[in-house]
Write a protein that holds these residues in place. Structure first.
Motif, PDB file in Angstrom:
ATOM      1  N   LEU A  41       0.788  -1.182  -0.167  1.00 18.46           N
ATOM      2  CA  LEU A  41       0.045   0.014   0.102  1.00 18.46           C
ATOM      3  C   LEU A  41       0.917   1.274   0.023  1.00 18.46           C
ATOM      4  O   LEU A  41       0.575   2.256  -0.622  1.00 18.46           O
ATOM      5  CB  LEU A  41      -0.783  -0.012   1.279  1.00 18.46           C
ATOM      6  CG  LEU A  41      -1.500   1.256   1.476  1.00 18.46           C
ATOM      7  CD1 LEU A  41      -2.614   1.481   0.234  1.00 18.46           C
ATOM      8  CD2 LEU A  41      -2.455   1.152   2.688  1.00 18.46           C
ATOM      9  N   LEU A  42       1.870   1.405   0.943  1.00 16.23           N
ATOM     10  CA  LEU A  42       2.723   2.537   1.023  1.00 16.23           C
ATOM     11  C   LEU A  42       3.548   2.809  -0.109  1.00 16.23           C
ATOM     12  O   LEU A  42       3.673   3.837  -0.546  1.00 16.23           O
ATOM     13  CB  LEU A  42       3.484   2.474   2.378  1.00 16.23           C
ATOM     14  CG  LEU A  42       2.823   2.403   3.644  1.00 16.23           C
ATOM     15  CD1 LEU A  42       3.746   2.376   4.502  1.00 16.23           C
ATOM     16  CD2 LEU A  42       1.709   3.340   3.776  1.00 16.23           C
ATOM     17  N   ILE A  43       4.000   1.737  -0.597  1.00 16.28           N
ATOM     18  CA  ILE A  43       4.972   1.747  -1.759  1.00 16.28           C
ATOM     19  C   ILE A  43       4.250   2.182  -3.155  1.00 16.28           C
ATOM     20  O   ILE A  43       4.700   2.934  -3.913  1.00 16.28           O
ATOM     21  CB  ILE A  43       5.864   0.502  -2.410  1.00 16.28           C
ATOM     22  CG1 ILE A  43       6.510   0.239  -1.042  1.00 16.28           C
ATOM     23  CG2 ILE A  43       6.524   0.743  -3.446  1.00 16.28           C
ATOM     24  CD1 ILE A  43       7.621   1.330  -0.890  1.00 16.28           C
ATOM     25  N   ASP A  44       2.891   1.729  -3.268  1.00 18.42           N
ATOM     26  CA  ASP A  44       1.998   2.173  -4.330  1.00 18.42           C
ATOM     27  C   ASP A  44       1.581   3.647  -4.373  1.00 18.42           C
ATOM     28  O   ASP A  44       1.337   4.426  -5.326  1.00 18.42           O
ATOM     29  CB  ASP A  44       0.662   1.393  -4.505  1.00 18.42           C
ATOM     30  CG  ASP A  44       1.151  -0.023  -5.109  1.00 18.42           C
ATOM     31  OD1 ASP A  44       1.955   0.090  -6.007  1.00 18.42           O
ATOM     32  OD2 ASP A  44       0.176  -0.883  -5.090  1.00 18.42           O
ATOM     33  N   VAL A  45       1.426   4.111  -3.095  1.00 12.42           N
ATOM     34  CA  VAL A  45       1.131   5.542  -2.691  1.00 12.42           C
ATOM     35  C   VAL A  45       2.341   6.429  -3.270  1.00 12.42           C
ATOM     36  O   VAL A  45       2.444   7.472  -3.979  1.00 12.42           O
ATOM     37  CB  VAL A  45       0.697   5.792  -1.319  1.00 12.42           C
ATOM     38  CG1 VAL A  45       0.703   7.284  -1.014  1.00 12.42           C
ATOM     39  CG2 VAL A  45      -0.542   5.241  -0.915  1.00 12.42           C
ATOM     40  N   ILE A  46       3.608   5.866  -2.984  1.00  7.66           N
ATOM     41  CA  ILE A  46       4.853   6.465  -3.226  1.00  7.66           C
ATOM     42  C   ILE A  46       4.867   6.509  -4.918  1.00  7.66           C
ATOM     43  O   ILE A  46       5.233   7.602  -5.379  1.00  7.66           O
ATOM     44  CB  ILE A  46       6.139   6.145  -2.653  1.00  7.66           C
ATOM     45  CG1 ILE A  46       6.165   6.281  -0.985  1.00  7.66           C
ATOM     46  CG2 ILE A  46       7.336   6.601  -3.197  1.00  7.66           C
ATOM     47  CD1 ILE A  46       7.261   5.642  -0.343  1.00  7.66           C
TER      48      ILE A  46
END
Length: 629
Positions: free
Chosen positions: A412-417
């Protein structure tokens, strides 16, 4: 829908083998499923059958228990994709997560002196356990001292603490084992304002809670009339006794799936034959799945040779794969030294990628142990061929890299980045993020309708910040601060309460914090090497790298081509001491390959005497031996 009308779910799944059909319609079932047989797929299909035919009616649920978080996520995702309307009633978690959930929710049911207010999770290494046993031996009753000193430290927690119930007998220990276990609980738990526990201890506490509350046991059986347990061969005494305490003779139908020949967790306390005990205690029917959807016929034949060593009556699998490899699918490569070995493997992978169009993730390098020592050699050698290697055994904070990269919070966090570092062009990342956010639990429903709008606004701000800080990359200094700033921005958008309020990401706030710490450490190392924010997500995941890991860590995975390096006495030094368990490990490694398996060794200063039986089997199977310079 009637049971006769039900059909298998999913693209490309036309039918199931006969034994699978019988097993998914059974009550409690013991399902022997070899490598590549589609264990997770079978369980997903059984969930579909139970839900869609009305055997598991609303509001009843199915509980699926796995040993690895990645396996639990994989099974949950399969059910979500095939059965979105039923997915909320399919709970998929690890054994550790399930027992921890029982303790966290029902600790008030613990009787004295096992009452619990606060606790922290900590893990003790072998040296710490050795020091503990040595210390208590010095103050133990004289007749127990020798026996206490003979308790092995490496499996004290799994085989002794995990095998001892919390009852009145433990409070008045009469044996060396009971004395040591009682001392362990006294040192870490009993009477402490904030106890220190690991998951073995949480398991024993959960077991005591169930034994102390028949009402809770009844409620769990009513909630979960169907339970799946994956990789059942690795079940420990503590896990099995807990499973039995909760669900045996309760009316719950339990499906245990696994492969006796892949029982490689004996060092962690796995039962010698969990299936045999399960079949008696749960009156389970037995089934054998013989299809192999992973490996070519030649590799299935090779795997069967080693399966028969472990189980002389092992059923032979039938490959459902059309081989595309023209040369010998199994080979033994001999090198003069380790540097040549690493260089030649890198050269071969590069040439094969160029010829076939395969990617780095289609290959894997497996070893029995000492992966950290191998990594620099392979990293240097692979760079010569424009390749990268990724050490999946690397410890990042408190989490192994393989587990971190497969974690849903990380994704989730890497996709947001990734979204913040681009302007359009990332539809998959957008879909992943929005669908994940929309699946947050009921307590955040009042905000769910606005997730897409909120995400758009947040990404506008994040993109501005990325442009302003792009000149700081690569972050030769201050990488940790920069990584922390990124995570602070992301968690201001998706709050800690929202992350910890969904079991999809973690069981509680502490676990979220542990994951965020590991993500921050990994992110900082990436920021030291990347020159732009749009490179960060790819560098974090390193999908373009060849994975390097231990055979144990490869379990449940598959690759087109697998290299088992260091098939020698240095890597396999314990093979002669416990050839059965060692051969199980070897079997797991061999069965990871879909099309090609290569065994390597070096000749300079390294013996193969202790593993001569493995080489004899390879030679008798007609595997070619090649000397490469």
């Amino acid at each position: 829908m009637s049971e006769d009308d039900w059909e298998p779910l999913g693209e490309g799944i036309d039918d199931l083998e006969e034994a699978a059909w019988e097993a998914l319609k059974a009550s409690s079932a013991s399902v022997a499923a070899g490598p590549g047989s589609g264990k997770s797929e079978f369980l997903a299909q059984r969930a579909g059958f139970l839900f869609q035919t009305g055997r598991c009616p609303y509001p009843q649920e199915i509980l699926a228990i796995s040993f690895k978080k990645s396996a639990a996520s994989n099974l949950r995702d399969r059910v979500q994709k095939r059965l979105p309307d039923y997915a909320p009633r399919f709970t998929s978690m690890t054994f550790d997560a399930f027992t921890k959930m029982i303790v966290d929710r029902f600790s008030a049911l613990l009787p004295a002196p096992w009452t619990l207010d606060e606790y922290k999770i900590s893990y003790s290494n072998k040296k710490e356990v050795e020091a503990f046993l040595d210390d208590i031996a010095g103050s133990a009753p004289p007749h127990l001292v020798d026996d206490i000193r003979s308790i092995p430290a490496f499996d004290f927690l799994a085989r002794h603490v995990g095998a001892t119930s919390l009852d009145d007998d433990l409070l008045s220990p009469q044996t060396a084992e009971a004395y040591a276990v009682h001392a362990w609980w006294t040192q870490n738990y009993i009477g402490r304002a904030r106890a220190t526990v690991d998951f073995v201890m949480l398991n024993r506490l959960a077991d005591l809670i169930i034994r102390s509350s028949p009402q809770l046991r009844t409620a769990l059986a009513a909630t979960y009339p169907f339970v799946f347990v994956d990789e059942f061969q690795d079940t420990t005494f503590a896990q099995y006794s807990f499973l039995k305490e909760v669900f045996a003779n309760s009316g719950t139908q339990v499906t245990a799936v696994g492969d006796r020949n892949q029982r490689i967790m004996g060092w962690a306390g796995a039962l010698d034959d969990a299936f045999a005990e399960f079949e008696v205690d749960f009156a389970a029917e037995t089934f054998v799945l013989t299809a192999n959807y992973r490996s070519s016929p030649e590799l299935v034949e090779l795997q069967h040779r080693f399966a028969r060593i472990l189980s002389p009556t092992a059923s032979k699998q039938t490959s459902h794969v059309l081989s595309e490899t023209g040369d010998a699918p199994a080979q033994v490569w001999s090198f003069t030294d380790e540097d040549t070995e690493a260089s030649k493997i890198g050269e071969w992978i590069r040439e094969d990628m160029n010829d076939s169009g395969r990617t780095a993730s289609d290959y894997a390098i497996l070893a029995r142990q000492q992966v950290a020592l191998m990594e620099p050699r392979f990293r240097t050698a692979f760079e010569e061929h424009d390749l990268r290697v990724r050490n999946d055994d690397l410890l990042v904070g408190e989490i192994r890299l393989q587990d971190l990269l497969s974690d849903e919070l990380t994704a989730l966090l890497i996709d947001v980045i990734r979204l913040g570092a681009s302007i359009g062009g990332e539809p998959d990342a957008w879909m992943n993020v929005t669908s994940t956010l929309e699946a947050l639990p009921e307590q955040t429903r009042h905000r769910r309708d606005s997730w897409e709008d909120r995400l758009s606004v947040f990404l506008t701000d994040l993109r501005t910040w990325f442009r302003e800080t792009n000149e700081l990359l690569p972050a030769t200094t201050g990488a940790m601060e920069l990584a922390a700033a990124v995570l602070e921005r992301v968690t201001s958008f998706i709050s800690m309460e929202e992350l910890s309020g969904s079991r999809r990401f973690a069981e509680n706030r502490d676990e979220v914090t542990t994951k965020l710490t590991a993500i921050g450490i990994r992110l900082a190392s990436v920021l030291e090497e990347t020159s732009a924010w749009n490179e960060v997500a790819g560098a974090f995941r390193q999908d373009d790298a060849v994975p390097l890991m231990t055979i144990h860590r490869s379990k449940g995975l598959e690759y087109h081509t697998v290299f088992i390096v260091g098939l020698d006495d240095n890597q396999w030094w314990s093979h002669a001491n416990n050839s059965i368990e060692s051969t199980m490990t070897f079997f797991v490694g061999v069965s990871r390959a879909a099309e090609r398996i290569v065994f390597t060794h070096t000749t300079y200063g390294v013996s193969r005497r202790k593993v001569h039986d493995l080489y004899n089997e390879l030679e008798e199977a007609g595997v070619p031996f090649l000397e490469l310079d």
